[in-house]
Write an enzyme that holds these catalytic residues in place. Structure first.
Site, mmCIF file in Angstrom:
data_model
loop_
_atom_site.group_PDB
_atom_site.id
_atom_site.type_symbol
_atom_site.label_atom_id
_atom_site.label_comp_id
_atom_site.label_asym_id
_atom_site.label_seq_id
_atom_site.Cartn_x
_atom_site.Cartn_y
_atom_site.Cartn_z
ATOM 1 N N HIS A 192 1.073 11.692 -17.625
ATOM 2 C CA HIS A 192 1.244 11.081 -19.093
ATOM 3 C C HIS A 192 2.685 11.772 -19.717
ATOM 4 O O HIS A 192 3.048 10.884 -20.528
ATOM 5 C CB HIS A 192 0.021 11.786 -20.021
ATOM 6 C CG HIS A 192 -1.241 11.293 -19.761
ATOM 7 N ND1 HIS A 192 -2.551 11.737 -19.895
ATOM 8 C CD2 HIS A 192 -1.568 10.055 -19.345
ATOM 9 C CE1 HIS A 192 -3.514 10.735 -19.641
ATOM 10 N NE2 HIS A 192 -2.995 9.732 -19.196
ATOM 11 N N ARG A 299 -1.494 -5.295 -10.304
ATOM 12 C CA ARG A 299 -2.181 -4.568 -9.570
ATOM 13 C C ARG A 299 -3.639 -4.394 -10.061
ATOM 14 O O ARG A 299 -3.602 -4.076 -11.540
ATOM 15 C CB ARG A 299 -1.539 -3.189 -9.200
ATOM 16 C CG ARG A 299 -0.258 -3.428 -8.188
ATOM 17 C CD ARG A 299 0.348 -2.170 -7.665
ATOM 18 N NE ARG A 299 1.236 -2.105 -6.765
ATOM 19 C CZ ARG A 299 2.670 -2.143 -6.965
ATOM 20 N NH1 ARG A 299 2.878 -1.995 -8.194
ATOM 21 N NH2 ARG A 299 3.455 -1.946 -6.141
ATOM 22 N N ARG A 335 -3.153 -9.731 -8.761
ATOM 23 C CA ARG A 335 -3.407 -9.537 -7.278
ATOM 24 C C ARG A 335 -4.748 -8.929 -7.043
ATOM 25 O O ARG A 335 -4.888 -7.804 -7.671
ATOM 26 C CB ARG A 335 -2.277 -8.324 -6.837
ATOM 27 C CG ARG A 335 -1.958 -8.322 -5.205
ATOM 28 C CD ARG A 335 -2.580 -7.202 -4.684
ATOM 29 N NE ARG A 335 -2.444 -5.703 -5.212
ATOM 30 C CZ ARG A 335 -1.441 -4.926 -4.854
ATOM 31 N NH1 ARG A 335 -0.696 -5.051 -3.782
ATOM 32 N NH2 ARG A 335 -1.586 -3.653 -5.165
ATOM 33 N N GLU A 434 3.010 -9.559 3.412
ATOM 34 C CA GLU A 434 3.360 -8.055 3.149
ATOM 35 C C GLU A 434 2.964 -7.750 4.689
ATOM 36 O O GLU A 434 3.066 -6.508 5.096
ATOM 37 C CB GLU A 434 2.671 -7.478 2.489
ATOM 38 C CG GLU A 434 1.348 -7.607 2.163
ATOM 39 C CD GLU A 434 0.810 -6.693 1.098
ATOM 40 O OE1 GLU A 434 1.568 -5.965 0.326
ATOM 41 O OE2 GLU A 434 -0.425 -6.831 0.644
ATOM 42 N N ASN A 457 7.413 -3.518 0.398
ATOM 43 C CA ASN A 457 6.840 -2.330 0.903
ATOM 44 C C ASN A 457 6.169 -2.342 1.759
ATOM 45 O O ASN A 457 6.302 -1.536 2.854
ATOM 46 C CB ASN A 457 5.897 -1.501 -0.376
ATOM 47 C CG ASN A 457 6.708 -1.784 -1.840
ATOM 48 O OD1 ASN A 457 7.835 -1.991 -1.812
ATOM 49 N ND2 ASN A 457 5.810 -1.574 -2.789
ATOM 50 N N ASP A 458 5.072 -3.079 1.760
ATOM 51 C CA ASP A 458 4.162 -3.295 3.275
ATOM 52 C C ASP A 458 4.897 -3.828 4.507
ATOM 53 O O ASP A 458 4.691 -3.505 5.500
ATOM 54 C CB ASP A 458 2.924 -3.698 3.103
ATOM 55 C CG ASP A 458 1.902 -2.738 2.227
ATOM 56 O OD1 ASP A 458 1.665 -1.707 2.962
ATOM 57 O OD2 ASP A 458 1.485 -2.806 1.316
ATOM 58 N N ARG A 468 4.890 4.328 5.188
ATOM 59 C CA ARG A 468 5.767 4.220 3.715
ATOM 60 C C ARG A 468 5.423 5.555 3.138
ATOM 61 O O ARG A 468 6.307 5.864 2.072
ATOM 62 C CB ARG A 468 5.389 3.052 2.922
ATOM 63 C CG ARG A 468 3.911 3.118 2.457
ATOM 64 C CD ARG A 468 3.488 1.784 1.789
ATOM 65 N NE ARG A 468 3.425 1.692 0.447
ATOM 66 C CZ ARG A 468 2.931 0.606 -0.191
ATOM 67 N NH1 ARG A 468 2.623 -0.262 0.217
ATOM 68 N NH2 ARG A 468 3.188 0.515 -1.701
ATOM 69 N N CYS A 505 7.875 -9.393 -4.881
ATOM 70 C CA CYS A 505 7.354 -8.357 -5.791
ATOM 71 C C CYS A 505 7.351 -6.946 -5.241
ATOM 72 O O CYS A 505 6.958 -5.822 -6.133
ATOM 73 C CB CYS A 505 5.930 -8.861 -6.234
ATOM 74 S SG CYS A 505 5.006 -8.786 -4.802
#
Ligand code: PEP
Ligand code: MG
Length: 598
Positions: A192, A299, A335, A434, A457-458, A468, A505
């Site tokens: 936060h 997400r 997603r 991915e 990323n994947d 990763r 993305c």
């Protein structure tokens, strides 16, 4: 030098130079005190009065946060207020006073430690992140009960606050002319306090273990919230270098601000669509403010993480609608659950697997748990009644996974129709590319779906066989590896041949050098992290597609990731001042406009 240069996580960009002010922020020593039976009710009243007073203090801080950071950001104080309103929590403390005759501060400490242990042991990342709130509230209440006042340092000149843990309270407590930077041992990008610091434009570095042991009060620091570093006791030359970098960054920021309302068009007239990636609801505002044309990756795992029950259809539909309302006229790509891998939130029971990233993850989980999946599909169909909601399937490796998802979408759309519930008759279904399997099969994936979106990323992790999240292999994890670049090109070509849109993305799109490369590889829709939107928009406006294509072609022919990256940087240096773009950028050696051979 290296011993003076400490590395943490850069959570809010910018450079701050000044003396350290250290706040220990740990629980004060609470004396073991018991009260006489006759005094028990008086002690309960003392506890209630302290809780009431601390709630008032937090409300004052919340108001300060509204003034300095905005209404949405100030809501993060609600977590602390809710803790002080939690009847079960407070009853537990009162019971300790009544049954064990503990003094109010000791009872509060016991109960808080019990909750802390419970949350710390929970696999839920969200609960872990709330530990800072719990600690903040506990310190405040106990200090109040011990009549000590808050642990607030005297700050005579603009300083960098160094603490073990920085809660949102500490972030907004001081004026900007007192505190110019934040450094903490705990905390991550999604803490936060990090979110608040970012909205307030205060440079911050978190997660720097051992900071309080290595930094003494009054020591001069150079805190770099972009790099995530802190330089202790800098030389005059290092200070003037940091000042120069700060000036260059401000120059870039001014240029970025000027471009915020301008379309992302290259110098040779190609219009690029820039969408935002939204992980948590907090990011909706930032994506909007930075002009995102919809959400290219919504997400949905957070709907489960940190909750005690799975989200209902109504809750999900409400959330999807809320996101769509924030981007009228633009698509929101939902997603579907990417559970598994490192994400198995509490209310969803999952088996322990030896290789979770190669195991029961994402679409595999959803298709095996149709009850869970159907609720999400129905929510998306309902939200799509009034907005362009798209669905995107993660970790696809086979065509049947797309076919089966489409069948489920059609079945639920029909059921909603029969039930007379307002919903779209269907929604576009896209494949998240991915895995190498999906990339190699991209032509067939494009045939059976409505769009492709590459999760770099994947895709990088699975293509290069590099975990990763493994820091030891971090230098091997690069989407510039020619193996990944060839797959990216294959996917762009396949989508184009099939007449289907393709986008990226993954995080790669949020990095300016890589975004330039992606344009050259044929991607004209990018979905990026909200804070990166201004930089990527500005970059697109400086370059031509012709330059990007030439760079991509040369990068594809490179024999290593490093050479591919140098080629792209070298080509980009013809269009923009790389030092301005990233003052720490590694420049390839050689003359700017010389031909660079792979
Ligand atoms: C990706 O893999 O590139 C991606 C965007 O998905 P996530 O990071 O959520 O796995
Ligand atoms: Mg992924």
């Amino acid at each position: 030098m290296s011993e003076r240069l400490l590395k943490g996580i850069g959570v809010s960009p910018g450079i701050a130079i000044g003396p350290a002010v250290c706040v220990r922020g740990t629980l004060p020593e609470v004396p073991q005190r018991v009260v006489a039976r006759s005094q028990v009710e008086k002690e309960v009243r003392r506890l209630r009065a302290a809780v009431r007073d601390v709630k008032r203090q937090i409300q004052t801080l919340k108001q300060r946060a509204v003034d300095r950071a905005g209404v949405d950001e100030a809501r993060i104080f609600d977590a602390q207020l809710l803790m002080l309103e939690d009847k079960e929590f407070l009853r537990g403390i009162e019971n300790l006073i009544r049954e064990n005759h503990l003094a109010a501060e000791k009872a509060f400490e016991f109960k808080a430690l019990e909750v802390r242990d419970l949350w710390a042991a929970s696999p839920s990342a969200r609960l872990k992140e709330r530990l800072a709130d719990l600690n903040g509230v506990t310190v405040r209440v106990i200090q109040h009960l011990l009549d000590r006042g808050a642990d607030e340092p005297e700050i005579a000149q603009p300083s960098i606050l160094v603490a073990r843990e920085i809660g949102p309270g500490l972030t907004v407590q001081f004026d900007r002319d007192q505190v110019i930077g934040l450094l903490s041992e705990e905390g991550t990008r999604t803490s936060h306090a990090a979110i608040l610091a970012h909205s307030m434009g205060m440079p911050a570095v978190m997660g720097l273990a051992g900071a309080l042991d290595r930094i003494a009060p009054g020591m001069t620091l150079i805190l770099d919230g972009t790099r995530g570093t802190v330089l202790v006791d800098p030389t005059p030359a290092e200070i003037s270098d940091a000042r120069e970098r700060a000036v260059r960054r401000r120059e870039l920021e001014h240029q970025l601000e000027r471009a915020v309302d301008q379309p992302a068009v290259t110098t040779d007239g190609t219009r690029v669509v820039l969408r935002g990636n939204v992980d948590l609801p907090d990011e909706i505002a930032a994506a909007r403010q930075h002009g995102a044309e919809g959400v290219g990756l919504l997400r949905t795992e957070f709907l489960i993480t940190g909750h005690t029950a799975l989200p209902t259809e109504d809750e999900q539909a409400g959330y999807f609608r809320r996101v769509a309302d924030a981007f009228p006229g633009h698509p929101v790509v939902v997603r579907t659950y990417d559970l598994g891998g490192d994400k198995f939130p509490a209310p969803f029971r999952a088996p322990v697997e030896p290789n979770p990233f190669l195991g029961w993850r994402a679409i595999r989980v959803c298709l095996d748990e149709p009850a869970l999946f159907r609720v999400q599909l129905r929510a998306a169909l309902r939200a799509a009644a009034g907005a362009p909601i798209h669905l995107m399937i993660p970790l696809v490796t086979r065509l049947e996974e797309v076919d089966r998802t489409r069948e489920l979408v059609a079945e639920e759309a029909e059921r909603l129709r029969q039930q007379g519930i307002a919903a779209a008759a269907t929604v576009p279904v896209g494949v998240m590319v991915e895995t190498p399997a999906a990339a190699v099969m991209a032509d067939r994936m494009a045939e059976v779906s409505d769009f492709l979106s590459v999760g770099t990323n994947d895709l990088t992790q699975y293509t290069l066989v590099v975990d990763r999240g493994n820091a030891r292999l971090a230098d091997r994890f690069t989407p510039h590896d020619p193996a990944v670049l060839r797959l990216l090109k294959l996917v762009a070509n396949a989508a184009q041949a099939a007449g289907k849109p393709a986008s990226v993305c993954g995080e790669m799109a949020s990095d300016p050098v890589s975004a330039f490369l992606l344009l050259g590889l044929g991607y004209e829709t990018l979905s990026v992290a909200p804070p990166a939107l201004p930089l990527i928009r500005w970059l697109i406006r400086q370059v031509s597609i012709a330059q990007a294509r030439a760079a991509a072609e040369a990068a594809l022919a490179a024999r290593s990731a490093r050479l591919a990256e140098d080629i792209v940087r070298f080509a980009l240096a013809d269009a923009v001042d790389l030092q301005l773009l990233d003052p720490d950028a590694r420049l390839p050696t050689g003359r700017r406009s010389a031909t660079f051979r792979p």
